[in-house]
Write a protein that holds these residues in place. Sequence first.
Motif, PDB file in Angstrom:
ATOM      1  N   MET A  67      -7.582  13.606  15.352  1.00  0.00           N
ATOM      2  CA  MET A  67      -6.836  13.392  14.122  1.00  0.00           C
ATOM      3  C   MET A  67      -5.496  12.731  14.417  1.00  0.00           C
ATOM      4  SD  MET A  67      -5.743  16.127  11.164  1.00  0.00           S
ATOM      5  CE  MET A  67      -4.472  16.943  12.106  1.00  0.00           C
ATOM      6  N   ASP A  68      -5.169  11.696  13.628  1.00  0.00           N
ATOM      7  CA  ASP A  68      -3.885  11.005  13.714  1.00  0.00           C
ATOM      8  C   ASP A  68      -3.261  11.053  12.326  1.00  0.00           C
ATOM      9  OD1 ASP A  68      -1.789   9.372  14.691  1.00  0.00           O
ATOM     10  OD2 ASP A  68      -2.808   7.579  13.938  1.00  0.00           O
ATOM     11  N   VAL A  69      -2.029  11.554  12.223  1.00  0.00           N
ATOM     12  CA  VAL A  69      -1.347  11.666  10.937  1.00  0.00           C
ATOM     13  C   VAL A  69      -0.162  10.717  10.924  1.00  0.00           C
ATOM     14  CG1 VAL A  69      -0.122  13.200   9.354  1.00  0.00           C
ATOM     15  CG2 VAL A  69      -2.003  14.091  10.756  1.00  0.00           C
ATOM     16  N   THR A  70      -0.088   9.905   9.884  1.00  0.00           N
ATOM     17  CA  THR A  70       1.041   9.000   9.700  1.00  0.00           C
ATOM     18  C   THR A  70       1.744   9.373   8.405  1.00  0.00           C
ATOM     19  OG1 THR A  70      -0.162   7.226  10.817  1.00  0.00           O
ATOM     20  CG2 THR A  70       1.763   6.587   9.522  1.00  0.00           C
ATOM     21  N   GLU A  71       2.992   9.778   8.535  1.00  0.00           N
ATOM     22  CA  GLU A  71       3.807  10.144   7.369  1.00  0.00           C
ATOM     23  C   GLU A  71       4.536   8.907   6.865  1.00  0.00           C
ATOM     24  OE1 GLU A  71       3.917  13.261   6.078  1.00  0.00           O
ATOM     25  OE2 GLU A  71       2.672  14.139   7.646  1.00  0.00           O
ATOM     26  N   GLY A  72       4.968   8.964   5.630  1.00  0.00           N
ATOM     27  CA  GLY A  72       5.736   7.854   5.072  1.00  0.00           C
ATOM     28  C   GLY A  72       5.986   8.045   3.596  1.00  0.00           C
ATOM     29  N   THR A  73       6.154   6.913   2.930  1.00  0.00           N
ATOM     30  CA  THR A  73       6.425   6.933   1.491  1.00  0.00           C
ATOM     31  C   THR A  73       5.439   6.017   0.775  1.00  0.00           C
ATOM     32  OG1 THR A  73       8.021   5.125   1.695  1.00  0.00           O
ATOM     33  CG2 THR A  73       8.891   7.379   1.819  1.00  0.00           C
ATOM     34  N   TRP A  74       5.356   6.193  -0.528  1.00  0.00           N
ATOM     35  CA  TRP A  74       4.532   5.313  -1.335  1.00  0.00           C
ATOM     36  C   TRP A  74       5.180   5.121  -2.699  1.00  0.00           C
ATOM     37  CZ3 TRP A  74       1.483   6.339  -5.807  1.00  0.00           C
ATOM     38  CH2 TRP A  74       1.536   7.652  -6.262  1.00  0.00           C
ATOM     39  N   THR A  75       4.914   3.957  -3.272  1.00  0.00           N
ATOM     40  CA  THR A  75       5.374   3.659  -4.622  1.00  0.00           C
ATOM     41  C   THR A  75       4.211   3.059  -5.390  1.00  0.00           C
ATOM     42  OG1 THR A  75       6.160   1.462  -3.986  1.00  0.00           O
ATOM     43  CG2 THR A  75       7.776   3.251  -3.928  1.00  0.00           C
ATOM     44  N   TYR A  76       4.327   3.080  -6.700  1.00  0.00           N
ATOM     45  CA  TYR A  76       3.288   2.512  -7.548  1.00  0.00           C
ATOM     46  C   TYR A  76       3.934   1.634  -8.595  1.00  0.00           C
ATOM     47  CZ  TYR A  76      -0.607   2.109 -10.794  1.00  0.00           C
ATOM     48  OH  TYR A  76      -1.591   1.616 -11.619  1.00  0.00           O
ATOM     49  N   ASN A  77       3.528   0.365  -8.648  1.00  0.00           N
ATOM     50  CA  ASN A  77       3.976  -0.565  -9.668  1.00  0.00           C
ATOM     51  C   ASN A  77       2.906  -0.580 -10.751  1.00  0.00           C
ATOM     52  OD1 ASN A  77       4.298  -2.955 -11.243  1.00  0.00           O
ATOM     53  ND2 ASN A  77       5.531  -3.863  -9.614  1.00  0.00           N
ATOM     54  N   GLN A  78       3.180   0.094 -11.845  1.00  0.00           N
ATOM     55  CA  GLN A  78       2.179   0.256 -12.896  1.00  0.00           C
ATOM     56  C   GLN A  78       1.814  -1.073 -13.547  1.00  0.00           C
ATOM     57  OE1 GLN A  78       3.142   3.363 -15.670  1.00  0.00           O
ATOM     58  NE2 GLN A  78       1.206   3.174 -16.766  1.00  0.00           N
ATOM     59  N   ASN A  79       2.764  -1.985 -13.701  1.00  0.00           N
ATOM     60  CA  ASN A  79       2.476  -3.280 -14.331  1.00  0.00           C
ATOM     61  C   ASN A  79       1.511  -4.113 -13.496  1.00  0.00           C
ATOM     62  OD1 ASN A  79       4.131  -2.757 -16.547  1.00  0.00           O
ATOM     63  ND2 ASN A  79       5.930  -3.551 -15.484  1.00  0.00           N
ATOM     64  N   LYS A  80       1.660  -4.077 -12.164  1.00  0.00           N
ATOM     65  CA  LYS A  80       0.783  -4.842 -11.275  1.00  0.00           C
ATOM     66  C   LYS A  80      -0.415  -4.022 -10.798  1.00  0.00           C
ATOM     67  CE  LYS A  80       4.229  -7.949  -9.289  1.00  0.00           C
ATOM     68  NZ  LYS A  80       4.790  -8.439  -8.013  1.00  0.00           N
ATOM     69  N   LYS A  81      -0.426  -2.716 -11.099  1.00  0.00           N
ATOM     70  CA  LYS A  81      -1.447  -1.780 -10.615  1.00  0.00           C
ATOM     71  C   LYS A  81      -1.501  -1.787  -9.084  1.00  0.00           C
ATOM     72  CE  LYS A  81      -4.425  -2.452 -14.622  1.00  0.00           C
ATOM     73  NZ  LYS A  81      -5.758  -2.827 -15.069  1.00  0.00           N
ATOM     74  N   GLN A  82      -0.315  -1.827  -8.439  1.00  0.00           N
ATOM     75  CA  GLN A  82      -0.254  -1.918  -6.984  1.00  0.00           C
ATOM     76  C   GLN A  82       0.434  -0.708  -6.361  1.00  0.00           C
ATOM     77  OE1 GLN A  82       1.545  -5.700  -5.988  1.00  0.00           O
ATOM     78  NE2 GLN A  82      -0.446  -6.723  -6.094  1.00  0.00           N
ATOM     79  N   ILE A  83      -0.203  -0.212  -5.298  1.00  0.00           N
ATOM     80  CA  ILE A  83       0.324   0.884  -4.502  1.00  0.00           C
ATOM     81  C   ILE A  83       0.884   0.287  -3.219  1.00  0.00           C
ATOM     82  CG2 ILE A  83      -0.278   2.976  -3.219  1.00  0.00           C
ATOM     83  CD1 ILE A  83      -2.755   3.137  -5.148  1.00  0.00           C
ATOM     84  N   THR A  84       2.114   0.653  -2.880  1.00  0.00           N
ATOM     85  CA  THR A  84       2.721   0.209  -1.621  1.00  0.00           C
ATOM     86  C   THR A  84       2.912   1.430  -0.734  1.00  0.00           C
ATOM     87  OG1 THR A  84       3.852  -1.622  -2.726  1.00  0.00           O
ATOM     88  CG2 THR A  84       4.692  -0.954  -0.568  1.00  0.00           C
ATOM     89  N   LEU A  85       2.290   1.400   0.442  1.00  0.00           N
ATOM     90  CA  LEU A  85       2.394   2.479   1.419  1.00  0.00           C
ATOM     91  C   LEU A  85       3.280   2.004   2.563  1.00  0.00           C
ATOM     92  CD1 LEU A  85      -1.419   3.259   1.673  1.00  0.00           C
ATOM     93  CD2 LEU A  85       0.243   4.469   0.276  1.00  0.00           C
ATOM     94  N   THR A  86       4.257   2.809   2.949  1.00  0.00           N
ATOM     95  CA  THR A  86       5.151   2.449   4.046  1.00  0.00           C
ATOM     96  C   THR A  86       5.200   3.594   5.048  1.00  0.00           C
ATOM     97  OG1 THR A  86       6.497   1.131   2.526  1.00  0.00           O
ATOM     98  CG2 THR A  86       7.483   1.672   4.656  1.00  0.00           C
ATOM     99  N   ASP A  87       4.906   3.280   6.313  1.00  0.00           N
ATOM    100  CA  ASP A  87       4.924   4.284   7.378  1.00  0.00           C
ATOM    101  C   ASP A  87       6.360   4.549   7.821  1.00  0.00           C
ATOM    102  OD1 ASP A  87       2.191   4.151   7.200  1.00  0.00           O
ATOM    103  OD2 ASP A  87       1.917   3.118   9.120  1.00  0.00           O
ATOM    104  N   SER A  88       6.692   5.817   8.032  1.00  0.00           N
ATOM    105  CA  SER A  88       8.038   6.204   8.462  1.00  0.00           C
ATOM    106  C   SER A  88       8.338   5.774   9.887  1.00  0.00           C
ATOM    107  CB  SER A  88       8.221   7.718   8.363  1.00  0.00           C
ATOM    108  OG  SER A  88       8.144   8.129   7.036  1.00  0.00           O
ATOM    109  N   ASP A  89       7.349   5.847  10.772  1.00  0.00           N
ATOM    110  CA  ASP A  89       7.614   5.615  12.190  1.00  0.00           C
ATOM    111  C   ASP A  89       7.916   4.159  12.533  1.00  0.00           C
ATOM    112  OD1 ASP A  89       4.995   4.789  11.720  1.00  0.00           O
ATOM    113  OD2 ASP A  89       4.182   5.705  13.536  1.00  0.00           O
ATOM    114  N   ASP A  90       7.273   3.202  11.870  1.00  0.00           N
ATOM    115  CA  ASP A  90       7.481   1.801  12.252  1.00  0.00           C
ATOM    116  C   ASP A  90       7.719   0.857  11.080  1.00  0.00           C
ATOM    117  OD1 ASP A  90       4.948   1.741  11.141  1.00  0.00           O
ATOM    118  OD2 ASP A  90       3.925   1.093  12.968  1.00  0.00           O
ATOM    119  N   GLY A  91       7.781   1.389   9.851  1.00  0.00           N
ATOM    120  CA  GLY A  91       8.033   0.548   8.689  1.00  0.00           C
ATOM    121  C   GLY A  91       6.847  -0.295   8.247  1.00  0.00           C
ATOM    122  N   TYR A  92       5.694  -0.101   8.877  1.00  0.00           N
ATOM    123  CA  TYR A  92       4.483  -0.839   8.505  1.00  0.00           C
ATOM    124  C   TYR A  92       4.201  -0.614   7.022  1.00  0.00           C
ATOM    125  CZ  TYR A  92      -0.496  -1.966   8.243  1.00  0.00           C
ATOM    126  OH  TYR A  92      -1.704  -2.477   7.888  1.00  0.00           O
TER     127      TYR A  92
END
Length: 155
Positions: free
Chosen positions: A92-117
Amino acid sequence: MKKILFSIALGTSILTSCGSDDNTTTPTTPTNPSKEQVTAKWKMVKGEVYQNGSLFYEENLKGENCEYSYYDLKANGTKAEVFYDMEDECDMDVTEGTWTYNQNKKQITLTDSDDGYTMVMEVVTLSATEAKFKVVKDGDDDIPTSTEIYVYLKK
């Protein structure tokens, strides 16, 4: 997701065709899904790659003896991406981070905490229990217009 995309990309370089899996249902999508509808623990079930509109490669994302890898998109904007490596005894590999949702574009953006990916996915279909996301940006790279990458998810 980096490992999932790597696995799918590796498959596309090895295989030139693959049969389709008719067992996947297509959920309906609300006209404008809200962040609350996207917020969930989503198991990664299947990945598909299309080249010039034709299915080029697909992969079951659950190893025979592994748990489902998953995204845990939390209401507070944090995420955990849990990946079970099917090639390495289900480590098992766990990557923590943040996410946002742009409702108008229906897009999810996932950002990893460790490297900004950062990865951007568009909600294609969504129901109370299933979703289909299209990868539109992978790290610094846009997905070529001739290629479409989809991830099927279940709660």
